[in-house]
Motif scaffolding. Structure first.
Motif, PDB file in Angstrom:
ATOM      1  N   ARG A   1       0.834  -1.206   0.000  1.00  0.00           N
ATOM      2  CA  ARG A   1       0.000   0.000   0.000  1.00  0.00           C
ATOM      3  C   ARG A   1       0.871   1.259   0.000  1.00  0.00           C
ATOM      4  O   ARG A   1       0.562   2.231  -0.687  1.00  0.00           O
ATOM      5  N   ILE A   2       1.929   1.235   0.785  1.00  0.00           N
ATOM      6  CA  ILE A   2       2.834   2.386   0.822  1.00  0.00           C
ATOM      7  C   ILE A   2       3.501   2.573  -0.539  1.00  0.00           C
ATOM      8  O   ILE A   2       3.590   3.694  -1.059  1.00  0.00           O
ATOM      9  N   CYS A   3       3.949   1.479  -1.131  1.00  0.00           N
ATOM     10  CA  CYS A   3       4.650   1.561  -2.413  1.00  0.00           C
ATOM     11  C   CYS A   3       3.733   2.011  -3.552  1.00  0.00           C
ATOM     12  O   CYS A   3       4.212   2.513  -4.572  1.00  0.00           O
ATOM     13  N   SER A   4       2.432   1.857  -3.389  1.00  0.00           N
ATOM     14  CA  SER A   4       1.511   2.348  -4.414  1.00  0.00           C
ATOM     15  C   SER A   4       1.506   3.872  -4.460  1.00  0.00           C
ATOM     16  O   SER A   4       1.072   4.478  -5.436  1.00  0.00           O
ATOM     17  N   ARG A   5       2.022   4.512  -3.390  1.00  0.00           N
ATOM     18  CA  ARG A   5       2.090   5.972  -3.319  1.00  0.00           C
ATOM     19  C   ARG A   5       3.527   6.481  -3.351  1.00  0.00           C
ATOM     20  O   ARG A   5       3.753   7.683  -3.535  1.00  0.00           O
ATOM     21  N   VAL A   6       4.488   5.594  -3.162  1.00  0.00           N
ATOM     22  CA  VAL A   6       5.895   5.998  -3.116  1.00  0.00           C
ATOM     23  C   VAL A   6       6.640   5.298  -4.243  1.00  0.00           C
ATOM     24  O   VAL A   6       6.785   4.077  -4.234  1.00  0.00           O
ATOM     25  N   THR A   7       7.104   6.055  -5.216  1.00  0.00           N
ATOM     26  CA  THR A   7       7.792   5.472  -6.359  1.00  0.00           C
ATOM     27  C   THR A   7       9.310   5.507  -6.216  1.00  0.00           C
ATOM     28  O   THR A   7      10.013   4.801  -6.931  1.00  0.00           O
ATOM     29  N   ASN A   8       9.822   6.319  -5.308  1.00  0.00           N
ATOM     30  CA  ASN A   8      11.261   6.450  -5.131  1.00  0.00           C
ATOM     31  C   ASN A   8      11.874   5.125  -4.670  1.00  0.00           C
ATOM     32  O   ASN A   8      11.468   4.567  -3.647  1.00  0.00           O
ATOM     33  N   ILE A   9      12.847   4.618  -5.416  1.00  0.00           N
ATOM     34  CA  ILE A   9      13.441   3.316  -5.119  1.00  0.00           C
ATOM     35  C   ILE A   9      14.206   3.336  -3.800  1.00  0.00           C
ATOM     36  O   ILE A   9      14.160   2.381  -3.026  1.00  0.00           O
ATOM     37  N   ASP A  10      14.914   4.437  -3.525  1.00  0.00           N
ATOM     38  CA  ASP A  10      15.658   4.525  -2.266  1.00  0.00           C
ATOM     39  C   ASP A  10      14.718   4.457  -1.068  1.00  0.00           C
ATOM     40  O   ASP A  10      15.045   3.852  -0.039  1.00  0.00           O
ATOM     41  N   SER A  11      13.539   5.071  -1.192  1.00  0.00           N
ATOM     42  CA  SER A  11      12.568   5.030  -0.102  1.00  0.00           C
ATOM     43  C   SER A  11      12.043   3.608   0.095  1.00  0.00           C
ATOM     44  O   SER A  11      11.887   3.138   1.227  1.00  0.00           O
ATOM     45  N   ARG A  12      11.793   2.913  -0.996  1.00  0.00           N
ATOM     46  CA  ARG A  12      11.321   1.530  -0.882  1.00  0.00           C
ATOM     47  C   ARG A  12      12.386   0.632  -0.259  1.00  0.00           C
ATOM     48  O   ARG A  12      12.091  -0.227   0.576  1.00  0.00           O
ATOM     49  N   LEU A  13      13.636   0.841  -0.662  1.00  0.00           N
ATOM     50  CA  LEU A  13      14.717   0.063  -0.084  1.00  0.00           C
ATOM     51  C   LEU A  13      14.895   0.381   1.392  1.00  0.00           C
ATOM     52  O   LEU A  13      15.213  -0.505   2.199  1.00  0.00           O
TER      53      LEU A  13
ATOM     54  N   ILE B   1      12.525   1.129   3.466  1.00  0.00           N
ATOM     55  CA  ILE B   1      11.495   0.367   4.178  1.00  0.00           C
ATOM     56  C   ILE B   1      11.942  -1.085   4.348  1.00  0.00           C
ATOM     57  O   ILE B   1      11.852  -1.662   5.437  1.00  0.00           O
ATOM     58  N   GLN B   2      12.450  -1.679   3.267  1.00  0.00           N
ATOM     59  CA  GLN B   2      12.887  -3.071   3.338  1.00  0.00           C
ATOM     60  C   GLN B   2      14.025  -3.238   4.339  1.00  0.00           C
ATOM     61  O   GLN B   2      14.061  -4.212   5.100  1.00  0.00           O
ATOM     62  N   LYS B   3      14.938  -2.282   4.359  1.00  0.00           N
ATOM     63  CA  LYS B   3      16.071  -2.359   5.274  1.00  0.00           C
ATOM     64  C   LYS B   3      15.598  -2.283   6.729  1.00  0.00           C
ATOM     65  O   LYS B   3      16.026  -3.084   7.572  1.00  0.00           O
ATOM     66  N   VAL B   4      14.718  -1.336   7.021  1.00  0.00           N
ATOM     67  CA  VAL B   4      14.217  -1.199   8.390  1.00  0.00           C
ATOM     68  C   VAL B   4      13.395  -2.420   8.782  1.00  0.00           C
ATOM     69  O   VAL B   4      13.495  -2.916   9.914  1.00  0.00           O
ATOM     70  N   MET B   5      12.581  -2.924   7.858  1.00  0.00           N
ATOM     71  CA  MET B   5      11.796  -4.124   8.161  1.00  0.00           C
ATOM     72  C   MET B   5      12.713  -5.290   8.500  1.00  0.00           C
ATOM     73  O   MET B   5      12.483  -6.015   9.473  1.00  0.00           O
ATOM     74  N   GLY B   6      13.778  -5.477   7.696  1.00  0.00           N
ATOM     75  CA  GLY B   6      14.701  -6.574   7.949  1.00  0.00           C
ATOM     76  C   GLY B   6      15.390  -6.441   9.288  1.00  0.00           C
ATOM     77  O   GLY B   6      15.500  -7.404  10.052  1.00  0.00           O
TER      78      GLY B   6
END
Length: 335
Positions: free
Chosen positions: A238-250, A252-257
């Protein structure tokens, strides 16, 4: 290149481990790309990354969880096409665990999207550092419960400007608060009970002299999939449907991990009531929350923690004497 990670993962699952030729791998071509995703004889996901021909000083990486091999001559077979041979850099996850494979594919696709169409091996090796950091974290004990991480992602998903929240999220390994942007801080607390009772460390409600601190409070209760329940990866989507910036998506993945650690399988398997959480999400100024002053704690007493019921405290939206939060990019993103 726009990549649908879920669809690509489904396509990966359909790849056969066996081919018509010796030492060949079945692959699929990634959208708008020269890169391939294939499957090893053991069923492991393999990314064949087309890299440029220069020979920088980079070295293969052989870890027990994944390997990186540069400048490899590969024989590949794609459905409906002839067998081909070319030189690639290969990223392989050496694990058959399905949730881990899905996570590996998701993050690797993001990394490839950051790169040029045909990156140098040096460029690829730099991005591999992100992959290494995330998968190293997945072998450690998590820093928070699934419920706690889910609540933080909910705050991002519900925000007006999610990228602002992502940029402020866990920027330092030992950060005191979940979100920090200059003088402004935000700590997220969740409960599965019937009242807003949250656990605090004594310092969590006493920010530095010139800082502002809000506490986000939300009821997070387990729910079934398809019954209004969402898992962590649902919130991520849902967040990624509004956030296209790849660094921002990464990010999120980094913090989740780093947050979930070796409980990574729960990213897709534990569901919480999204509607109830959204309806109960509220923000409180820390100065209005009952707490213990440091001077009241004996010098010989340390690690003071306590539970506090904030049900009777006015949230910032209801408080007629509330501060002006409009000058804060962080708080302006919340409400």
């Amino acid at each position: 290149m726009a990549m649908d990670a879920k669809q690509i993962y489904k396509s990966f699952q359909s790849l056969s481990r066996e081919t018509d030729a010796d030492n060949a791998f079945n692959v699929l071509t990634l959208p708008s790309s020269q890169h391939k995703l294939g499957v090893s004889n053991e069923g492991y996901p393999m990314f064949f990354v087309k890299t440029s021909a220069e020979k920088p000083d980079v070295h293969d990486m052989h870890l027990d969880i994944f390997t990186v091999e540069y400048n490899q001559k590969c024989t590949l077979k794609e459905e409906g096409q002839d067998i081909s041979t070319d030189v690639y850099s290969i990223l392989t996850l050496q694990n058959s665990d399905e949730p881990l494979q899905r996570y590996f594919i998701e993050i690797s696709l993001l990394i490839l999207e950051k790169l040029r169409e045909v990156p140098s091996r040096r460029e690829l090796s730099i991005q591999i550092d992100d992959l290494l950091a995330i998968f190293t974290a997945l072998r450690e004990k998590g820093k928070k419960t699934v419920q706690g991480l889910w609540a933080e992602l909910l705050v991002i998903e519900k925000s007006l400007h999610p990228e602002v929240l992502i940029n402020a999220w866990h920027n330092a390994p030992k950060a005191k608060y979940d979100f920090t942007l200059g003088y402004d801080k935000l700590e997220v607390k969740s409960t599965s009970g019937d009242e807003r009772v949250h656990h605090f460390k004594i310092d969590q409600l006493i920010p530095s002299e010139h800082s502002n601190l809000l506490i986000a409070s939300v009821f997070v209760r387990e729910s079934g999939s398809g019954l209004g329940g969402l898992c962590i990866m649902d919130l991520y989507d849902r967040i990624c449907s509004r956030v296209t910036n790849i660094d921002s998506r990464l990010k999120i993945q980094k913090v989740m991990g780093e947050t979930i650690g070796n409980d990574y399988s729960k990213l897709n398997s534990e569901f919480f009531d999204y509607v109830t959480a959204g309806d109960t999400l509220a923000f409180y100024d820390a100065i209005n929350i009952p707490h213990i002053e440091r001077e009241h704690v004996p010098a010989t007493v340390t690690k003071v923690e306590f539970d506090c019921n904030i049900s009777g405290v006015l949230d910032v939206k209801s408080d007629p004497a509330r501060k002006d939060y409009s000058k804060s990019p962080l708080y302006r993103s919340l409400f």
